[in-house]
Write a protein that holds these residues in place. Structure first.
Motif: not given
Ligand SMILES: Nc1nc2c(ncn2[C@@H]2O[C@H](COP(=O)(O)OP(=O)(O)O)[C@@H](O)[C@H]2O)c(=O)[nH]1
Ligand SMILES: [Mg+2]
Length: 334
Positions: A7-16, A20-21, A37-42, A136-141
């Motif tokens: 959750x923590x990672x995701x919010x930082x990621x979504x904040x750009x 985190x990215x 497995x963690x990556x899949x959750x993210x 997957x990296x495309x999606x994360x970016x």
């Protein structure tokens, strides 16, 4: 529910947040199973925030000017308020002893730009693996708010086919060519390309670039008789920053048109389905390799097929029947 750390990672990621990215992409590239497995959750958590970019593929043989082009193209875009991510796909890097793509030294200004993110190719991994990581990296970016994604690859072997199948618009970068040997045409690259861009149209190369462009236009028109669409041919100079804006106009024009016609989303959805099919086969194969009774059966089938006691189809059917009768693994298995 997702775990607290994720959750923590995701919010930082979504904040750009770039760190985190970077961390999320490292998880995606990791060969450690719990990282994956963690990556899949993210990825599952950010999926609703993905898809809002234009995904560009850029390929070309070494020396054609990819890095120089991306630097100028990228600076132009960040200057116009875009956020640009550059991902490199380089399946040859382990052999060459280091990635030559996503080369930050040739993208000096871009790599210092807060609105750009350059990720060099992962140091290892087979093509399928690299392809998975890049998708997957495309999606994360995208989740991190990057609205232009560039996937860069060297024009060798299978990698450009792979990259073409994960982007919206595929650019083949070429250089002026003295002979009328058309680089790439033979390899069927024209069928993958949405645009053929002849770089280095400057100085002494200018005239030759124009000639090269007209060669390609001619070749492309011959193709267009059977192809669904014809790639656009355009010259530019990354060094002199000429017609880099024209290339972007071509891309924007393509996007407008294909979004309106519905082709844009249709292409993405077809890409996702094809990718799912491929992953299904890969997952099935990997899973079966760890199943000892299936291994026994497949060895037995291989022996009988090579002895001529059984047809290949007969053996394949028996193996498929076996798979269909397999019970799913218990959750509490060690
Ligand atoms: N004349 C000219 N040279 C260029 C241009 N773009 C790149 N180059 C040169 O071509 C060489 C290879 O460029 P680079 O960007 O590293 O190519 P890459 O290997 O495809 O990434 C370098 O010496 C660049 O300075 C251009 O538009 N015009
Ligand atoms: Mg380069």
């Amino acid at each position: 529910m997702v775990s607290g750390t994720v959750m923590f990672n995701v919010q930082q990621l979504l904040a750009g947040q770039r760190r985190a990215l970077a961390r999320a992409i490292t998880l995606v590239e990791s060969s450690v199973e719990w990282h994956r497995a963690e990556a899949q959750k993210v990825l599952e958590a950010v999926l609703p925030y993905t898809g809002k970019s234009i995904r560009l593929g850029i390929t070309g043989t070494p020396g054609v000017g990819k890095s120089t082009f991306i630097e100028v193209f990228g600076k132009m875009l960040t200057g116009a308020g875009h956020r640009l991510a550059v991902l490199a796909v380089d399946p040859s890097s382990p052999v060459n002893g280091g990635s030559i793509l996503g080369d930050k030294t040739r993208m000096e200004k871009l790599s210092r730009d807060p609105n750009a993110y350059i990720r060099p190719s992962p140091a290892r991994g087979h093509l399928g693996g690299v392809s998975q990581m890049t998708r997957e990296s495309i999606l994360l970016c995208e989740a991190a708010g990057f609205d232009v994604i560039v996937v860069e690859t060297v024009g060798v072997g299978q990698s450009e086919v792979d990259v073409a199948s994960m982007v919206d618009f595929f650019i083949v970068l070429l250089q002026p060519n003295a002979g009328d040997e058309l680089q790439g045409i033979k390899k069927g690259i024209v069928e993958l390309a949405d645009a053929l861009i002849i770089n280095k149209a400057d100085g002494e190369g200018r005239t030759m670039a124009m000639e090269t462009a007209s060669h390609y236009r001619h070749a492309v028109n011959l193709f267009s008789a059977r192809a669904v669409r014809t790639p656009i041919v355009q010259t530019c100079s990354a060094r002199e920053n000429e017609h880099i804006d024209t290339v972007w106009s071509i891309i924007e024009g393509f996007r407008e048109q294909s979004v309106e016609s519905g082709e844009f989303l249709k292409k993405r959805s077809n890409q996702n389905k094809a990718w799912m099919d491929r992953l299904f086969v890969e997952t099935l194969t990997t899973t079966l390799k760890t199943n000892s009774s299936f291994r026994l059966l497949s060895n037995e089938m291989a022996r009988r097929v090579s002895d001529g006691q059984l047809t290949a189809l007969g053996a394949a059917r028996q193996m498929a029947d076996f798979v269909l009768k397999l019970q799913p693994k218990q959750q509490d298995d060690p």
